[in-house]
Write a protein that holds these residues in place. Structure first.
Motif, PDB file in Angstrom:
ATOM      1  N   VAL A 238       0.910  -1.083   0.120  1.00 59.57           N
ATOM      2  CA  VAL A 238      -0.021  -0.058   0.057  1.00 59.57           C
ATOM      3  C   VAL A 238       0.866   1.150  -0.137  1.00 59.57           C
ATOM      4  O   VAL A 238       1.618   1.479   1.063  1.00 59.57           O
ATOM      5  CB  VAL A 238      -1.101   0.140   1.190  1.00 59.57           C
ATOM      6  CG1 VAL A 238      -1.962   1.226   1.131  1.00 59.57           C
ATOM      7  CG2 VAL A 238      -1.768  -1.369   1.413  1.00 59.57           C
ATOM      8  N   VAL A 239       0.754   1.949  -1.082  1.00 63.09           N
ATOM      9  CA  VAL A 239       1.825   3.114  -1.300  1.00 63.09           C
ATOM     10  C   VAL A 239       1.024   4.557  -0.936  1.00 63.09           C
ATOM     11  O   VAL A 239       0.550   5.213  -2.012  1.00 63.09           O
ATOM     12  CB  VAL A 239       2.583   3.032  -2.645  1.00 63.09           C
ATOM     13  CG1 VAL A 239       3.602   4.246  -2.648  1.00 63.09           C
ATOM     14  CG2 VAL A 239       2.841   1.730  -2.913  1.00 63.09           C
ATOM     15  N   THR A 240       0.914   4.635   0.277  1.00 65.71           N
ATOM     16  CA  THR A 240       0.379   6.053   0.519  1.00 65.71           C
ATOM     17  C   THR A 240       0.697   6.164   1.957  1.00 65.71           C
ATOM     18  O   THR A 240       1.576   5.420   2.557  1.00 65.71           O
ATOM     19  CB  THR A 240      -1.220   6.143   0.481  1.00 65.71           C
ATOM     20  OG1 THR A 240      -1.603   7.324   0.574  1.00 65.71           O
ATOM     21  CG2 THR A 240      -1.830   5.034   1.348  1.00 65.71           C
ATOM     22  N   GLU A 241       0.124   7.254   2.612  1.00 62.19           N
ATOM     23  CA  GLU A 241       0.357   7.649   4.086  1.00 62.19           C
ATOM     24  C   GLU A 241       0.041   6.397   4.994  1.00 62.19           C
ATOM     25  O   GLU A 241      -0.834   5.571   4.818  1.00 62.19           O
ATOM     26  CB  GLU A 241      -0.457   8.948   4.171  1.00 62.19           C
ATOM     27  CG  GLU A 241       0.011   9.825   5.563  1.00 62.19           C
ATOM     28  CD  GLU A 241      -0.292   9.502   6.857  1.00 62.19           C
ATOM     29  OE1 GLU A 241       0.298   9.993   7.589  1.00 62.19           O
ATOM     30  OE2 GLU A 241      -1.286   8.427   7.135  1.00 62.19           O
ATOM     31  N   SER A 242       0.761   6.281   6.184  1.00 62.07           N
ATOM     32  CA  SER A 242       0.575   5.102   6.978  1.00 62.07           C
ATOM     33  C   SER A 242      -0.718   4.777   7.824  1.00 62.07           C
ATOM     34  O   SER A 242      -1.040   3.817   7.768  1.00 62.07           O
ATOM     35  CB  SER A 242       1.580   5.249   7.851  1.00 62.07           C
ATOM     36  OG  SER A 242       1.514   6.392   8.947  1.00 62.07           O
ATOM     37  N   GLY A 243      -1.611   5.892   7.857  1.00 64.70           N
ATOM     38  CA  GLY A 243      -2.916   5.827   8.667  1.00 64.70           C
ATOM     39  C   GLY A 243      -3.949   4.918   7.981  1.00 64.70           C
ATOM     40  O   GLY A 243      -4.563   4.371   8.516  1.00 64.70           O
ATOM     41  N   MET A 244      -3.485   4.927   6.518  1.00 64.54           N
ATOM     42  CA  MET A 244      -4.487   4.091   5.806  1.00 64.54           C
ATOM     43  C   MET A 244      -4.487   2.715   6.156  1.00 64.54           C
ATOM     44  O   MET A 244      -5.319   1.821   5.974  1.00 64.54           O
ATOM     45  CB  MET A 244      -3.829   4.235   4.112  1.00 64.54           C
ATOM     46  CG  MET A 244      -4.795   3.672   3.204  1.00 64.54           C
ATOM     47  SD  MET A 244      -6.178   4.704   3.227  1.00 64.54           S
ATOM     48  CE  MET A 244      -7.786   3.330   2.897  1.00 64.54           C
ATOM     49  N   LEU A 245      -3.171   2.220   6.727  1.00 68.10           N
ATOM     50  CA  LEU A 245      -3.224   0.847   6.970  1.00 68.10           C
ATOM     51  C   LEU A 245      -4.135   0.248   8.099  1.00 68.10           C
ATOM     52  O   LEU A 245      -4.624  -0.799   8.049  1.00 68.10           O
ATOM     53  CB  LEU A 245      -1.667   0.597   7.550  1.00 68.10           C
ATOM     54  CG  LEU A 245      -0.982   0.132   6.510  1.00 68.10           C
ATOM     55  CD1 LEU A 245      -0.772  -1.203   5.627  1.00 68.10           C
ATOM     56  CD2 LEU A 245      -0.548   1.081   5.250  1.00 68.10           C
ATOM     57  N   HIS A 246      -4.445   1.354   9.212  1.00 67.01           N
ATOM     58  CA  HIS A 246      -5.417   0.843  10.094  1.00 67.01           C
ATOM     59  C   HIS A 246      -6.768   0.815   9.593  1.00 67.01           C
ATOM     60  O   HIS A 246      -7.289  -0.302   9.790  1.00 67.01           O
ATOM     61  CB  HIS A 246      -5.404   2.189  11.023  1.00 67.01           C
ATOM     62  CG  HIS A 246      -6.424   1.941  12.382  1.00 67.01           C
ATOM     63  ND1 HIS A 246      -6.091   1.292  13.335  1.00 67.01           N
ATOM     64  CD2 HIS A 246      -7.620   2.247  12.383  1.00 67.01           C
ATOM     65  CE1 HIS A 246      -6.922   1.144  14.166  1.00 67.01           C
ATOM     66  NE2 HIS A 246      -7.776   1.768  13.790  1.00 67.01           N
ATOM     67  N   ARG A 247      -7.164   1.661   8.619  1.00 69.92           N
ATOM     68  CA  ARG A 247      -8.310   1.374   8.181  1.00 69.92           C
ATOM     69  C   ARG A 247      -8.657   0.376   7.282  1.00 69.92           C
ATOM     70  O   ARG A 247      -9.615  -0.546   7.134  1.00 69.92           O
ATOM     71  CB  ARG A 247      -8.645   2.868   7.203  1.00 69.92           C
ATOM     72  CG  ARG A 247     -10.031   2.715   6.201  1.00 69.92           C
ATOM     73  CD  ARG A 247     -11.190   3.059   7.061  1.00 69.92           C
ATOM     74  NE  ARG A 247     -12.324   2.781   6.033  1.00 69.92           N
ATOM     75  CZ  ARG A 247     -12.721   3.350   4.996  1.00 69.92           C
ATOM     76  NH1 ARG A 247     -12.205   4.478   4.808  1.00 69.92           N
ATOM     77  NH2 ARG A 247     -14.127   2.998   4.462  1.00 69.92           N
ATOM     78  N   LEU A 248      -7.484  -0.123   6.186  1.00 69.68           N
ATOM     79  CA  LEU A 248      -7.414  -1.385   5.677  1.00 69.68           C
ATOM     80  C   LEU A 248      -7.214  -2.546   6.341  1.00 69.68           C
ATOM     81  O   LEU A 248      -8.003  -3.645   5.840  1.00 69.68           O
ATOM     82  CB  LEU A 248      -6.350  -1.255   4.631  1.00 69.68           C
ATOM     83  CG  LEU A 248      -6.181  -0.031   3.658  1.00 69.68           C
ATOM     84  CD1 LEU A 248      -4.934  -0.159   2.621  1.00 69.68           C
ATOM     85  CD2 LEU A 248      -7.733  -0.354   2.627  1.00 69.68           C
ATOM     86  N   ARG A 249      -6.876  -2.629   7.586  1.00 72.20           N
ATOM     87  CA  ARG A 249      -6.757  -3.766   8.276  1.00 72.20           C
ATOM     88  C   ARG A 249      -8.170  -4.057   8.801  1.00 72.20           C
ATOM     89  O   ARG A 249      -8.480  -5.176   8.845  1.00 72.20           O
ATOM     90  CB  ARG A 249      -5.839  -3.588   9.399  1.00 72.20           C
ATOM     91  CG  ARG A 249      -4.354  -3.783   8.826  1.00 72.20           C
ATOM     92  CD  ARG A 249      -3.317  -3.723  10.030  1.00 72.20           C
ATOM     93  NE  ARG A 249      -1.902  -3.872   9.307  1.00 72.20           N
ATOM     94  CZ  ARG A 249      -0.890  -2.885   9.420  1.00 72.20           C
ATOM     95  NH1 ARG A 249      -1.215  -2.116  10.071  1.00 72.20           N
ATOM     96  NH2 ARG A 249      -0.017  -3.231   8.498  1.00 72.20           N
ATOM     97  N   LYS A 250      -9.103  -3.089   9.079  1.00 75.21           N
ATOM     98  CA  LYS A 250     -10.401  -3.330   9.493  1.00 75.21           C
ATOM     99  C   LYS A 250     -11.063  -3.738   8.552  1.00 75.21           C
ATOM    100  O   LYS A 250     -12.185  -4.598   8.716  1.00 75.21           O
ATOM    101  CB  LYS A 250     -10.765  -1.805  10.205  1.00 75.21           C
ATOM    102  CG  LYS A 250     -10.175  -1.698  11.388  1.00 75.21           C
ATOM    103  CD  LYS A 250     -10.592  -0.135  11.986  1.00 75.21           C
ATOM    104  CE  LYS A 250     -11.724  -0.416  12.990  1.00 75.21           C
ATOM    105  NZ  LYS A 250     -12.063   0.964  13.878  1.00 75.21           N
ATOM    106  N   GLU A 251     -11.025  -3.173   7.353  1.00 78.48           N
ATOM    107  CA  GLU A 251     -12.117  -3.288   6.208  1.00 78.48           C
ATOM    108  C   GLU A 251     -11.556  -4.534   5.487  1.00 78.48           C
ATOM    109  O   GLU A 251     -12.449  -4.912   4.632  1.00 78.48           O
ATOM    110  CB  GLU A 251     -12.176  -1.974   5.458  1.00 78.48           C
ATOM    111  CG  GLU A 251     -12.406  -0.734   6.359  1.00 78.48           C
ATOM    112  CD  GLU A 251     -13.729  -0.253   6.016  1.00 78.48           C
ATOM    113  OE1 GLU A 251     -14.568  -1.115   5.536  1.00 78.48           O
ATOM    114  OE2 GLU A 251     -14.182   0.633   6.635  1.00 78.48           O
ATOM    115  N   ALA A 252     -10.398  -4.960   5.326  1.00 80.09           N
ATOM    116  CA  ALA A 252      -9.958  -6.071   4.517  1.00 80.09           C
ATOM    117  C   ALA A 252      -9.134  -7.047   5.384  1.00 80.09           C
ATOM    118  O   ALA A 252      -7.980  -7.646   5.147  1.00 80.09           O
ATOM    119  CB  ALA A 252      -9.195  -5.444   3.397  1.00 80.09           C
ATOM    120  N   PRO A 253      -9.959  -7.670   6.512  1.00 76.64           N
ATOM    121  CA  PRO A 253      -9.314  -8.428   7.433  1.00 76.64           C
ATOM    122  C   PRO A 253      -8.496  -9.728   6.565  1.00 76.64           C
ATOM    123  O   PRO A 253      -9.385 -10.114   5.450  1.00 76.64           O
ATOM    124  CB  PRO A 253     -10.314  -8.870   8.272  1.00 76.64           C
ATOM    125  CG  PRO A 253     -11.676  -8.473   7.673  1.00 76.64           C
ATOM    126  CD  PRO A 253     -11.332  -7.468   6.675  1.00 76.64           C
ATOM    127  N   GLY A 254      -7.744 -10.526   6.634  1.00 76.96           N
ATOM    128  CA  GLY A 254      -7.365 -11.550   5.977  1.00 76.96           C
ATOM    129  C   GLY A 254      -6.233 -11.246   5.086  1.00 76.96           C
ATOM    130  O   GLY A 254      -5.629 -11.996   4.476  1.00 76.96           O
TER     131      GLY A 254
END
Ligand code: 13P
Ligand code: SF4
Length: 314
Positions: A238-254
Motif C-alpha cells: 500500500v503506497v500511501t500515508e501510513s494511517g491508511m493501513l489502520h483502516r485497511l486492516r479493519k476493512e480487509a481482514p485476512g
C-alpha cells in the motif's frame, strides 16, 4: 494547555462532550488509529465533503488537515467547524498561494483557462476555480470539462499528469506536490516488491510517475478499501500515508497489508495529519476552538466550484 488524562478517560470524555455539543466527528483515512476508532465517519476527501455537507449535527469536529475542515465550513456555513490543530496544513496547499494563482490567471487571461483545483488547496484558490476535484473523481471532472477551453490543473503535478495520461486530455499543470507521496521512489517500491514477489501494489495518484508505473492500481484512499477487499491477491503493498493501513486492516481482514517504504523509512507519515491527537480532539470539543472562519465573499466564491463537483460526482 493540552489535556493529560489517561487514554481510556479521554475517550469517554470525548464521547460525552460529543453528545453534549451535538457534534459529529469526521476523520480522514490518514488519522491515527485511535482517532479513526472514535470517529463517526472515516473516509477520503470526497466522502468527508459529502458528510460535512449533509450532517444535522451542530458542530463538525474535523480530524484531518486545515483545507478539509475549511471545505466543511464552505459547504455547511451554519455549523461550528473545529479542527484539533489549526496548524495541520498541507504541502500541496502551500505550493499554490491564492495571490500567485490569481496573478498567473491575469497574466494568461487570453487563454481563458478552465481551472480545475484539487481539493488540497486554500479557500482563496478554490474561489478562483471553475470546479474542484478530489483524487476519487479527478478523472470524471476532467472528462466533464468543456472541450473548447484549455484546462489549468492546480496544484498537484503528479495527480494532474496521471489524470491527463488516463483521460488523454492535455492540460497545463501547476508544479506542486505532496511532500509525503514524492518520498516513495522507484527503488524503494521495487525493493519491497522483490521481497514479496506475489504482492500487488496499490498507489495514490500523488505518487510520481516512476512509482505509479510499478502499481497494479492507482486510486484514492477510499477506492483502496474496495481494491484491497476485492483483489484475489493476499499480499498487498500500500503506497500511501501510513494511517491508511489502520483502516485497511479493519476493512480487509485476512489480507496481508504491507506499508510502502520510502528510501529512509519503513512507511510514510504526514506530519500535518499526525498533529491531531486524542488530547487536542478532546480540547477542541471542550473549548469549541480552534474554529474555522472565512470571509463570506470568499466562502461563497469557493462554494460554487465545490457544489459543481458534488453535483457531477453523484
Ligand atoms: P484522498 O482524497 O484520496 O483521501 O487524498 C487526500 C490526501 O491528502 C492525499 O494525500
Ligand atoms: Fe497534504 Fe500530502 Fe499530507 Fe495529504 S499527505 S495532507 S497531500 S501533505
Amino acid at each position: 494547555m493540552v489535556s493529560t488524562l489517561p487514554a481510556h478517560d479521554l475517550r469517554s470524555q470525548i464521547l460525552a462532550l460529543k453528545k453534549e455539543r451535538n457534534a459529529v466527528i469526521l476523520a480522514h483515512n490518514y488519522q491515527s488509529g485511535e482517532i479513526q476508532d472514535l470517529a463517526d465517519y472515516v473516509g477520503d476527501s470526497l466522502g468527508l465533503a459529502y458528510k460535512a455537507r449533509d450532517t444535522d449535527a451542530d458542530v463538525i469536529v474535523f480530524c484531518g488537515v486545515h483545507f478539509m475542515a475549511e471545505t466543511a465550513k464552505i459547504v455547511n456555513p451554519g455549523k461550528i467547524v473545529v479542527l484539533p490543530d489549526k496548524d495541520a496544513g498541507c504541502s500541496l496547499e502551500e505550493s499554490c498561494p491564492g495571490d500567485q494563482l490569481e496573478a498567473f490567471l491575469k497574466a494568461n487571461a487570453a487563454k481563458n483557462y478552465y481551472v480545475i483545483a484539487y481539493i488540497n488547496c486554500s479557500a482563496a484558490v478554490k474561489a478562483l476555480a471553475d470546479v474542484i476535484c478530489t483524487s476519487g473523481n479527478a478523472i470524471r471532472m476532467v472528462e466533464a470539462a468543456p472541450a473548447d477551453r484549455p484546462i489549468l490543473f492546480v496544484p498537484d503535478q503528479n495527480l494532474g499528469e496521471w489524470v491527463s495520461q488516463t483521460t488523454g486530455r492535455k492540460m497545463d499543470v501547476w508544479r506542486g506536490n505532496c511532500y509525503v507521496h514524492v518520498e516513495f521512489t522507484r527503488d524503494s517500491i521495487q525493493r519491497i516488491k522483490d521481497e514479496h514477489p506475489d504482492a500487488v501494489v496499490v498507489a495514490h495518484p500523488e505518487c510520481t510517475l516512476a512509482v505509479r508505473l510499478l502499481a497494479d492500481e492507482v486510486c484514492s484512499t477510499e477506492k483502496m478499501v474496495h481494491f484491497c477487499r476485492d483483489t484475489p491477491a493476499k499480499n498487498i503493498i500500500v503506497v500511501t500515508e501510513s494511517g491508511m493501513l489502520h483502516r485497511l486492516r479493519k476493512e480487509a481482514p485476512g489480507k496481508n497489508l504491507i506499508a510502502g517504504p520510502t528510501d529512509r523509512c519503513a512507511c510514510a507519515d504526514c506530519r500535518y495529519m499526525k498533529m491531531n491527537t486524542l488530547e487536542k480532539l478532546h480540547d477542541c470539543l471542550l473549548n469549541l476552538s480552534p474554529q474555522i472562519e472565512l470571509p463570506e465573499d470568499v466562502r461563497k466564491r469557493a462554494e460554487a466550484p465545490i457544489l459543481r463537483m458534488l453535483e457531477l460526482s453523484r
